[in-house]
Design an enzyme around this catalytic site. Structure first.
Site, PDB file in Angstrom:
ATOM      1  N   GLY A 291     -13.573   5.107  11.677  1.00  0.00           N
ATOM      2  CA  GLY A 291     -12.982   5.592  10.443  1.00  0.00           C
ATOM      3  C   GLY A 291     -12.257   4.488   9.705  1.00  0.00           C
ATOM      4  O   GLY A 291     -12.479   3.299   9.951  1.00  0.00           O
ATOM      5  N   CYS A 292     -11.384   4.870   8.791  1.00  0.00           N
ATOM      6  CA  CYS A 292     -10.617   3.891   8.018  1.00  0.00           C
ATOM      7  C   CYS A 292      -9.870   2.944   8.939  1.00  0.00           C
ATOM      8  O   CYS A 292      -9.148   3.378   9.836  1.00  0.00           O
ATOM      9  CB  CYS A 292      -9.640   4.621   7.106  1.00  0.00           C
ATOM     10  SG  CYS A 292      -8.511   3.532   6.229  1.00  0.00           S
TER      11      CYS A 292
END
Length: 241
Positions: A66-67
């Protein structure tokens, strides 16, 4: 806090989720927006295949989940970690820029490069934190409010030892039905890692009140503290950027 969204050139979904969170904070109506918040950590067993803690040179681990703001923030609070850098893995050098990677067409994943002391923390322990706290390994090409192949769950191994530990751990977690869905985390050789732009480095440390961080990433730090108290350290290490 004076933060320009255009400066970070975030994908539309990240901008929208941040704006929604900001509106909710101002109005007090945080209920619906909390769906974007980090999920609770999943309690999982330690890997049965692992390396013993040994004195030696610092080692590298590269994970994507993810981020990279939140993944970096979590591992900066893991005891034995000496440095964490946000960056891009899985694509070539020419397209390793945020605006380009954010199209989801370059093959890169937002990743973190973790430099750790094998005498204090093992690769297997880092994997346990990765699967339990930083991301949901059952989400394909997305994490929380962020969608696209650049947000995929991916382990990039640097040698056969890391590859074997990662493969064995996924097999162990799958057999134990540790998660409600199938683990979709990829395991690929690390061909290259390109550090992200300086404004992405230590983003959580520099911007703890940024709405996206508050609702998506700070809960992960608390989960680390609660689930892995022996691995957690309150003194975060910075990337050096």
């Amino acid at each position: 806090m004076n933060i320009s969204h255009s400066r970070y050139a975030a994908p539309v979904v990240r901008i929208l989720s941040t704006l929604l969170i900001g509106v909710a904070v101002v109005t007090g109506s945080v209920g619906p927006v909390c769906a974007y918040a980090a999920e609770s950590a999943v309690i999982i067993a330690a890997p049965t295949v692992n390396q013993a803690k040994i004195k030696g040179p610092l080692q590298i681990a590269v994970f994507a989940g993810g981020c990279f703001w939140g993944v970096q923030g979590v591992f900066e609070h893991v005891r034995g970690v000496r440095k964490v850098v946000s960056g891009y893995s899985g694509g070539d050098k020419n397209s390793a820029q945020y605006d380009t990677v954010s199209t989801g067409k370059t093959g890169h994943a937002e990743s973190v490069q973790i430099t750790f002391d094998p005498a204090e923390v093992t690769y297997g322990e880092l994997l346990q934190v990765f699967f339990s706290v930083t991301q949901d390994p059952t989400q394909l090409n997305r994490q929380g409010p962020d969608s696209g192949t650049q947000y995929r769950s991916n382990i990039f191994y640097v040698d056969d030892a890391q590859k074997n530990i990662a493969q064995a751990y996924i097999a162990q977690l799958t057999k134990a039905h540790a998660f409600s869905g199938s683990i979709v985390t990829r395991i690929d050789p690390l061909k290259s890692f390109y550090p992200a732009e300086a404004y992405h480095q230590d983003f959580l440390l520099h911007n703890p009140t940024f709405p996206y961080i508050v609702y998506n990433d700070l809960p992960k730090i608390e989960n680390l503290k609660k689930v892995f108290p022996k691995l957690y350290t309150s003194v975060a290490v910075a990337s050096g950027y």
